[in-house]
Structures are given as structure tokens and as C-alpha cells.
Design an enzyme around this catalytic site. Structure first.
Site, PDB file in Angstrom:
ATOM      1  N   GLU A 146       1.076  -1.186  -0.122  1.00 48.13           N
ATOM      2  CA  GLU A 146      -0.080  -0.067   0.042  1.00 48.13           C
ATOM      3  C   GLU A 146       0.904   1.259   0.046  1.00 48.13           C
ATOM      4  OE1 GLU A 146      -3.437   0.364  -0.129  1.00 48.13           O
ATOM      5  OE2 GLU A 146      -2.616   2.530  -0.400  1.00 48.13           O
ATOM      6  N   PHE A 147       0.432   2.268  -0.793  1.00 53.77           N
ATOM      7  CA  PHE A 147       1.268   3.372  -0.828  1.00 53.77           C
ATOM      8  C   PHE A 147       0.622   4.884  -0.658  1.00 53.77           C
ATOM      9  CE2 PHE A 147       2.805   0.490  -4.092  1.00 53.77           C
ATOM     10  CZ  PHE A 147       4.143   0.122  -3.686  1.00 53.77           C
ATOM     11  N   LEU A 148      -0.702   4.392   0.287  1.00 55.96           N
ATOM     12  CA  LEU A 148      -1.294   5.654   0.478  1.00 55.96           C
ATOM     13  C   LEU A 148      -0.600   6.750   1.276  1.00 55.96           C
ATOM     14  CD1 LEU A 148      -2.506   5.708   3.963  1.00 55.96           C
ATOM     15  CD2 LEU A 148      -3.775   3.823   2.816  1.00 55.96           C
ATOM     16  N   ARG A 149      -0.866   7.818   1.234  1.00 60.98           N
ATOM     17  CA  ARG A 149      -0.448   8.917   2.003  1.00 60.98           C
ATOM     18  C   ARG A 149      -1.542   9.263   3.209  1.00 60.98           C
ATOM     19  NH1 ARG A 149       0.085  13.162  -2.578  1.00 60.98           N
ATOM     20  NH2 ARG A 149      -1.857  12.020  -2.923  1.00 60.98           N
ATOM     21  N   LYS A 206       7.995  -1.455  -1.799  1.00 60.94           N
ATOM     22  CA  LYS A 206       7.402  -0.656  -0.493  1.00 60.94           C
ATOM     23  C   LYS A 206       8.262  -0.239   0.191  1.00 60.94           C
ATOM     24  CE  LYS A 206       4.920   1.203   2.124  1.00 60.94           C
ATOM     25  NZ  LYS A 206       4.324   2.886   1.617  1.00 60.94           N
ATOM     26  N   PHE A 251       9.241  16.881  -2.055  1.00 61.17           N
ATOM     27  CA  PHE A 251      10.013  16.265  -0.930  1.00 61.17           C
ATOM     28  C   PHE A 251      11.408  16.721  -0.648  1.00 61.17           C
ATOM     29  CE2 PHE A 251       8.262  12.453   1.186  1.00 61.17           C
ATOM     30  CZ  PHE A 251       6.923  12.620   0.985  1.00 61.17           C
ATOM     31  N   ALA A 254      12.945  21.597   3.151  1.00 62.25           N
ATOM     32  CA  ALA A 254      13.928  21.355   4.423  1.00 62.25           C
ATOM     33  C   ALA A 254      13.197  21.678   5.679  1.00 62.25           C
ATOM     34  CB  ALA A 254      15.219  22.143   4.324  1.00 62.25           C
ATOM     35  N   CYS A 262       5.461   5.408   9.365  1.00 60.55           N
ATOM     36  CA  CYS A 262       6.141   4.485   8.397  1.00 60.55           C
ATOM     37  C   CYS A 262       7.551   4.657   8.240  1.00 60.55           C
ATOM     38  CB  CYS A 262       5.073   4.832   7.159  1.00 60.55           C
ATOM     39  SG  CYS A 262       3.429   4.004   7.133  1.00 60.55           S
ATOM     40  N   LYS A 265      10.153   3.882  10.934  1.00 61.88           N
ATOM     41  CA  LYS A 265      10.316   2.494  11.385  1.00 61.88           C
ATOM     42  C   LYS A 265      10.540   1.632  10.012  1.00 61.88           C
ATOM     43  CE  LYS A 265       5.929   0.688  10.299  1.00 61.88           C
ATOM     44  NZ  LYS A 265       5.710  -0.294   9.314  1.00 61.88           N
TER      45      LYS A 265
END
Ligand code: NAD
Length: 436
Positions: A146-149, A206, A251, A254, A262, A265
Site C-alpha cells: 500500500e502506498f497511500l499517504r 514498498k 519532498f 527542509a 511509516c 520504522k
């Protein structure tokens, strides 16, 4: 199609409701009675934009229900596993207890031809081990990361930018792929990239995606550290390098770095798994990424100390934000709360405000003072620090208005979200991250 979703947290509750909203008949299963009670009443147990609406709609339609009974999975064609994989208490590796328990509770209810679709983020090699236990039931395991934000979870689940399925080789894998295509029919019809691969690749897609994103954030934060000793401005640097399409601007913000349930960890678990595989050196840079990230929290605290003339002891500091990012109430490994707790540890009288996360924050850090109303929270502050870039703080807080509430005029912009010129013009001493 009849689906079950095991684990109804940030991922699973959204997945269950989103699958019901695209027409499936879904049962969500969790061991947490309070969460299930709340979901069954149609109340989102956490803040996620759009979740409440699709919950209300799909529960009313009769296509979505929730229970703590694992036997409710019986009869579903696809069983999604969305339980947590947190960091182990005494190390960096992922704790797979919940995944193993969830699979054990599911196995007695599986039938020939069922699909078990793993969505939790797991160390590479996990799926192959789970498949050995699932195959004797006649069911097939696929790994469907799963790649959901968070903050965009509903939209990302209903309309993801790609789908990935790790499947076993041969006709069994082909059948499973076909079933997953039916599950995700609106995305498939729309031409969303659907990558069919093996278990190991799917698992690695992932963790490597998250490793890359963490690296991008820590890269720009490393540049911020250099900017700080040279008088350069990291935000202009990011704009300039971001114009190169190979780099891209996203992304490259700064600030006080990444957090949440996510990225931190996942990069630690990736390092731990690589060590086990004898390839620790291949991702040794991730330790540095983690350290750069944590150093930015120190830096933000130091800026408040500096701004208040060398000590925060007994000074009023207002912390704008508690969630690890805006549009979420998630405080897991939140850099914002970490900064607040550290300031409190230095003797500051800390007041935290956040549009969504106060309840969660108070449960974990009851020693801090919380005020819901932003303006009330700002009253009599000697210094203010912005740590979660909610619009309420970033766009909707004119410095002239803040000046009418606070005692001091020190603003630390932990997310580089404010306009330094506007704050300075209003008489404030502005400190950014990696900006002069
Ligand atoms: P979470 O802690 O919010 O939810 C996990 C849920 O699983 C909890 O409600 C818990 O009660 C439940 N659970 C635990 N053991 C169970 C069992 N045996 N049977 C049924 N339910 C059980 O975690 P999350 O953020 O939803 O993450 C879940 C997984 O998804 C993790 O592996 C995470 O890395 C991954 N993931 C999360 C996100 C995200 O943005 N949150 C995005 C992509 C992937």
C-alpha cells in the site's frame, strides 16, 4: 466481490471503506473492540479527510460492516491483511507478531481458491514464509503493498498512482492477478499502472520507495545544515535544483524532518533486514538518513533556546502542531511532539495546539498543556514554533495578528512554511531551517 480486511487502522479502515465505495461487499475485522464499535456506528475512529463521508455512505448502503470476529472472514473471496508492523521494542527490526497472529486467525476460515492479499509493510522474505502456511488451505497469497499517504488516504486508495502485486508463478498466480484486477476495477479500467511481480520484488518496492523518500528529505536537510554555516538559503537551493526534472522539487522541503508510523520504522526495519541478509553495507546510508533526520529536531529546539537568549526555562513557548504532518491526527513518531517534549524537558512552559491531534497527543504526553483554539494558545507566548504545516498556521496566521496575542516576537519556522520577510516586517525575529 466479497472482501474481508483484517486490521482496521489508518490503512485498513480506509481500505475497507474505499473498497465498499467502489461497489464491493466488505467486512472489516479488528481485535480492538473500541475501534470496531466506533466504525460500526459509522464514526471514523481517527481523522482522515473524506473517510467519514465514505463510511457513512457505505455503511448505510449495507455493503460495509465491522466486527471483532475472525470467523466473519469466511465466504470472502479476497482477504486483505492490514495489521501493524511496528518497530520492535528492543531493536530496529519490524515486529511481525500482529501479521502472524492475523494470518493464524484467518487460516481456519479460508476456502479453496480464496486470495490472501498482504498490504502491511513487511521485511522482504515475509510473504514466502506466510505462503507456506497458507497454501495447504487451498488459498493463494499475493503481496499487494500500500502506498497511500495519510491526509490523502481515501483518494490514494480509490485512485492510486500504481498497483503492485507480488504473486506466485504459474496459473495460480495468474488467477490471483485476475482477481485483483477485478477488485481494483476502476483503476484498472482507467489504465493505472499495474505491476505484477514476485513476492520479494513487491515487498522491496514498498520499503525502497519509503527509503527513497526518506533519503530525499534527509538530503535536503543535510544541505540545510551546510546552509546554516555558510549563510546560504536552502529553500532557494531546493527551488533551483528542483527545476532539474531529474531531481524534482517535491519532498525537498527542509525542516524538522520526517516522522509518522511509516518512514522512520520502515528505514530501520530495512537496515535490520539487510543486515540479516548479509547486505547491511548496501543500505548503511539509511542510518545516516535517520541521524540527519533526528538532528533537525535538535536544531529546532536550539533555535528556540537561542531566540530566547540562551534559556527556555520558565518561558512560555507555543508549539503550533502536534501531528506528524497536516491533515492527520497521527502522532506516531511525530517530530512536532518530540520538539514540544524536549522544550518541556528544558523547563519551558509549553502550550501545544493542533487542529486534529490534541486528543492523541494528550494521551501519550499528558505532561504538556494543550489548547484547542490557536489564538488562545498563542496568548502570552514568549516564543512560537511552527512544527506541523497546517494551513491554519502557515497561510492563515498573519504576523500582525499574532503580535496582538503574544508577549514575545520570536518565531521559529520548523517547516519553512512562513514568509520570513512578512514576519520580520511585523517586528518578529524569524528563524528558519537552513535559511539565514
Ligand atoms: P494501525 O496501527 O493504525 O492499524 C493496525 C490495526 O491492526 C490496529 O487497528 C490493530 O488493532 C489491528 N490489529 C492488530 N492485530 C490484529 C489481528 N490479529 N487481527 C485483526 N486486527 C489486528 O497501523 P496502520 O498505519 O494502519 O499500518 C498498518 C500497516 O500498513 C503497517 O504495516 C504499515 O507500515 C502499513 N502502511 C501504513 C500506511 C499509513 O500511511 N498508515 C501506508 C502504507 C502502509
Amino acid at each position: 466481490m466479497k472482501l474481508s480486511v483484517i486490521g482496521c487502522g489508518y490503512l485498513g479502515a480506509v481500505h475497507a471503506a474505499a473498497m465498499a465505495s467502489i461497489g464491493h461487499e466488505v467486512v472489516g475485522i479488528d481485535v480492538d473492540q473500541r475501534k470496531i464499535d466506533s466504525l460500526s456506528r459509522g464514526e471514523a475512529p481517527f481523522f482522515e479527510p473524506g473517510l467519514q463521508e465514505i463510511l457513512t455512505e457505505t455503511i448505510a448502503s449495507g455493503r460495509l460492516r465491522f466486527t471483532t470476529d475472525p470467523a466473519a472472514a469466511k465466504g470472502s473471496k479476497v482477504h486483505f491483511i492490514g495489521v501493524g508492523t511496528p518497530q520492535q521494542k528492543d531493536g530496529h527490526a519490524a515486529d511481525l507478531t500482529y501479521v502472524n497472529t492475523a494470518v493464524n486467525s484467518l487460516i481456519p476460515h479460508l476456502a479453496e481458491g480464496d486470495i490472501v492479499a498482504g498490504k502491511s509493510t513487511v521485511p522482504v522474505g515475509t510473504a514466502a514464509g506466510l505462503a507456506e502456511r497458507i497454501v495447504p488451505t487451498g488459498a493463494t497469497l499475493v503481496w499487494n503493498p500500500e502506498f497511500l499517504r495519510e491526509g490523502y488516504a481515501v483518494q490514494d486508495t480509490i485512485d492510486p498512482d500504481r498497483l503492485v502485486a507480488g504473486v506466485p508463478a504459474g496459473p495460480e498466480g495468474e488467477r490471483a492477478t485476475e482477481t485483483l484486477r477485478e477488485v481494483y476495477h476502476p483503476s484498472v479500467a482507467k489504465g493505472t499502472p499495474f505491476i505484477v511481480t514476485d513476492y520479494a520484488t513487491a515487498e522491496l518496492v514498498k520499503v525502497s520507495a519509503n527509503a527513497f523518500l526518506a533519503t530525499k528529505i534527509s538530503f535536503i536537510n543535510a544541505m540545510a545544515e551546510i546552509a546554516e554555516v555558510t549563510g546560504a538559503d536552502v529553500t532557494q537551493l531546493a527551488d533551483a535544483i528542483g527545476h532539474d526534472a531529474r531531481i524534482g522539487r517535491r519532498f525537498l522541503g527542509a525542516g524538522i524532518g520526517f516522522g509518522g508510523g511509516c518512514l522512520p520504522k520502515d528505514i530501520r526495519a530495512f537496515s535490520a533486514r539487510a543486515e540479516e541478509l548479509g547486505r547491511g553495507e548496501s543500505v548503511a546510508f539509511l542510518r545516516e538518513i535517520d541521524e540527519i533526520n533526528l538532528r533537525r529536531r535538535d536544531r529546532a529546539v536550539q533555535l528556540v533556546v537561542d531566540g530566547l537568549g540562551g534559556s527556555v526555562y520558565e518561558r512560555n513557548v507555543t508549539v503550533l502542531g502536534a501531528a506528524f504532518k497536516p491533515h492527520s491526527d497521527d502522532i506516531r513518531d511525530s517530530p512536532a511532539l518530540d520538539v514540544a517534549v524536549r522544550l518541556h524537558g528544558l523547563g519551558a512552559k509549553v502550550t501545544v495546539t493542533d487542529p486534529a491531534a490534541i486528543e492523541n497527543a494528550r494521551r501519550v504526553h499528558p505532561q504538556l498543556a494543550y489548547v484547542e483554539d490557536r489564538d488562545e494558545a498563542l496568548r502570552d507566548a514568549d516564543a512560537v514554533i511552527l512544527v506541523t504545516e497546517w494551513d491554519e498556521y502557515r497561510r492563515q496566521l498573519p504576523p500582525e495578528h499574532a503580535s496582538t496575542l503574544t508577549t514575545g516576537r520570536v518565531i521559529v519556522d520548523g517547516r519553512n512554511g512562513l514568509d520570513p520577510a512578512a514576519w520580520r516586517a511585523a517586528g518578529w525575529t524569524y528563524y528558519g531551517m537552513g535559511r539565514p
